[in-house]
Design a protein around this motif. Structure first.
Motif, PDB file in Angstrom:
ATOM      1  N   LYS A  30       0.830  -1.217   0.000  1.00  0.00           N
ATOM      2  CA  LYS A  30       0.000   0.000   0.000  1.00  0.00           C
ATOM      3  C   LYS A  30       0.864   1.266   0.000  1.00  0.00           C
ATOM      4  O   LYS A  30       0.550   2.241  -0.689  1.00  0.00           O
ATOM      5  CB  LYS A  30      -0.958   0.010   1.199  1.00  0.00           C
ATOM      6  CG  LYS A  30      -2.069  -1.010   1.076  1.00  0.00           C
ATOM      7  CD  LYS A  30      -2.943  -0.705  -0.141  1.00  0.00           C
ATOM      8  CE  LYS A  30      -4.047  -1.721  -0.286  1.00  0.00           C
ATOM      9  NZ  LYS A  30      -4.821  -1.527  -1.500  1.00  0.00           N
ATOM     10  N   GLN A  33       2.331   1.546  -3.472  1.00  0.00           N
ATOM     11  CA  GLN A  33       1.283   1.973  -4.402  1.00  0.00           C
ATOM     12  C   GLN A  33       1.034   3.472  -4.274  1.00  0.00           C
ATOM     13  O   GLN A  33       0.930   4.179  -5.282  1.00  0.00           O
ATOM     14  CB  GLN A  33       0.003   1.183  -4.117  1.00  0.00           C
ATOM     15  CG  GLN A  33      -1.081   1.373  -5.127  1.00  0.00           C
ATOM     16  CD  GLN A  33      -2.298   0.517  -4.810  1.00  0.00           C
ATOM     17  OE1 GLN A  33      -2.199  -0.566  -4.255  1.00  0.00           O
ATOM     18  NE2 GLN A  33      -3.459   1.030  -5.163  1.00  0.00           N
ATOM     19  N   ARG A  34       0.961   3.958  -3.059  1.00  0.00           N
ATOM     20  CA  ARG A  34       0.732   5.385  -2.834  1.00  0.00           C
ATOM     21  C   ARG A  34       1.915   6.209  -3.362  1.00  0.00           C
ATOM     22  O   ARG A  34       1.727   7.235  -4.016  1.00  0.00           O
ATOM     23  CB  ARG A  34       0.522   5.649  -1.337  1.00  0.00           C
ATOM     24  CG  ARG A  34       0.181   7.083  -1.013  1.00  0.00           C
ATOM     25  CD  ARG A  34      -0.178   7.300   0.456  1.00  0.00           C
ATOM     26  NE  ARG A  34       0.881   6.873   1.362  1.00  0.00           N
ATOM     27  CZ  ARG A  34       0.774   5.854   2.234  1.00  0.00           C
ATOM     28  NH1 ARG A  34      -0.319   5.150   2.307  1.00  0.00           N
ATOM     29  NH2 ARG A  34       1.789   5.551   3.005  1.00  0.00           N
ATOM     30  N   GLU A  35       3.143   5.756  -3.100  1.00  0.00           N
ATOM     31  CA  GLU A  35       4.336   6.490  -3.535  1.00  0.00           C
ATOM     32  C   GLU A  35       4.501   6.503  -5.051  1.00  0.00           C
ATOM     33  O   GLU A  35       5.080   7.431  -5.604  1.00  0.00           O
ATOM     34  CB  GLU A  35       5.591   5.913  -2.879  1.00  0.00           C
ATOM     35  CG  GLU A  35       5.673   6.150  -1.388  1.00  0.00           C
ATOM     36  CD  GLU A  35       5.729   7.623  -1.030  1.00  0.00           C
ATOM     37  OE1 GLU A  35       6.548   8.356  -1.613  1.00  0.00           O
ATOM     38  OE2 GLU A  35       4.934   8.048  -0.166  1.00  0.00           O
ATOM     39  N   SER A  39      -3.492   3.843  -8.410  1.00  0.00           N
ATOM     40  CA  SER A  39      -4.746   3.651  -7.690  1.00  0.00           C
ATOM     41  C   SER A  39      -5.068   2.156  -7.627  1.00  0.00           C
ATOM     42  O   SER A  39      -4.478   1.341  -8.348  1.00  0.00           O
ATOM     43  CB  SER A  39      -5.879   4.391  -8.397  1.00  0.00           C
ATOM     44  OG  SER A  39      -6.159   3.771  -9.637  1.00  0.00           O
TER      45      SER A  39
END
Length: 133
Positions: A30, A33-35, A39
């Motif tokens: 997660k 994915q955010r970095e 989405s």
């Protein structure tokens, strides 16, 4: 690559591949994915069979070359681990770091990816240290 330990190469490739599944799954998935700005929809709409298939082939290629390199040295457990992790720390991490600096990527993303490659090569080195090259 005469006298290659094909079983060790295959198990090393599988070990590196499994490290990736854990690293980019439950451990840091997660955050990674955010970095990267992906989405959940981006991830779900990906061709995962292609991604995982090609990723395993890259793991296999890395295992072949690491096994080939290690076969040229008279190594013990310590030296095998030093060489395998040294590849990640001395070659892979600086290459990633350089790309991330110019690409304006975050230090957090660098730590996740460089950490992955260090553990990836350590896992493969462990296989070769235990099973031989």
């Amino acid at each position: 690559m005469a006298n290659a330990n094909l079983l060790a190469i295959l198990i090393a490739a599988i070990s590196g591949f499994l490290v990736g599944g854990l690293w980019y799954g439950p451990l840091f998935g997660k955050i990674w994915q955010r970095e990267t700005g992906l989405s959940d929809e981006d991830v779900k709409s990906s061709n995962m069979a292609k991604i995982f298939g090609v990723t395993f082939l890259f793991s296999l290629l890395s295992a072949v070359f690491l096994g080939h390199l290690l076969a040229h040295f008279d190594t013990d457990f310590y030296r095998t681990m030093m060489i395998s992790t040294g590849i990640a720390l001395g070659f892979v991490a600086p290459a990633i770091g350089t790309n991330y600096l110019f690409g304006r990527k975050s230090g957090k993303l660098f730590a996740i990816d460089a950490g992955y490659w260090t553990v990836f090569y350590a896992a493969m080195g462990l296989v070769f240290a235990l099973l031989g090259t």
